[in-house]
Scaffold this motif. Sequence first.
Motif, PDB file in Angstrom:
ATOM      1  N   VAL A  12       3.618  -5.808  58.231  1.00  0.00           N
ATOM      2  CA  VAL A  12       3.605  -7.239  57.946  1.00  0.00           C
ATOM      3  C   VAL A  12       5.027  -7.809  57.898  1.00  0.00           C
ATOM      4  O   VAL A  12       5.253  -8.946  58.269  1.00  0.00           O
TER       5      VAL A  12
ATOM      6  N   ASN B 224       0.981 -12.763  49.910  1.00  0.00           N
ATOM      7  CA  ASN B 224       1.097 -12.956  51.355  1.00  0.00           C
ATOM      8  C   ASN B 224      -0.276 -12.693  51.978  1.00  0.00           C
ATOM      9  O   ASN B 224      -0.775 -11.564  51.967  1.00  0.00           O
TER      10      ASN B 224
ATOM     11  N   LYS C  44      -1.191 -12.542  55.024  1.00  0.00           N
ATOM     12  CA  LYS C  44      -1.145 -11.583  56.125  1.00  0.00           C
ATOM     13  C   LYS C  44      -1.228 -10.158  55.595  1.00  0.00           C
ATOM     14  O   LYS C  44      -1.875  -9.301  56.194  1.00  0.00           O
TER      15      LYS C  44
ATOM     16  N   GLU D 274      -4.870  -9.265  54.323  1.00  0.00           N
ATOM     17  CA  GLU D 274      -5.791  -9.128  55.457  1.00  0.00           C
ATOM     18  C   GLU D 274      -5.494  -7.871  56.267  1.00  0.00           C
ATOM     19  O   GLU D 274      -6.412  -7.147  56.669  1.00  0.00           O
ATOM     20  N   ALA D 275      -4.220  -7.602  56.505  1.00  0.00           N
ATOM     21  CA  ALA D 275      -3.828  -6.436  57.302  1.00  0.00           C
ATOM     22  C   ALA D 275      -4.210  -5.137  56.605  1.00  0.00           C
ATOM     23  O   ALA D 275      -4.749  -4.213  57.232  1.00  0.00           O
TER      24      ALA D 275
END
Length: 62
Positions: A25, A42, A44, A47-48
């Motif tokens: 990320v 964050n 991202k 989700e990652a």
Amino acid sequence: GLLDAQSRTVNTDMMLAAARALADVVAEDELNANYIIPSVFNAKATEAVASAVKQAALAARQ
């Protein structure tokens, strides 16, 4: 990711998938002494990590 995959256990592959996703990320141009891991806020990152762990958990079933 573990909940999405309905996993009852956590293995090393799942933990490594989470670590790699978290590291991915942070873009190379963002890396510095004060920013080596993204904030828990964050979107991202969350989700990652969830996606990577889900994939690793599903792969562990096979």
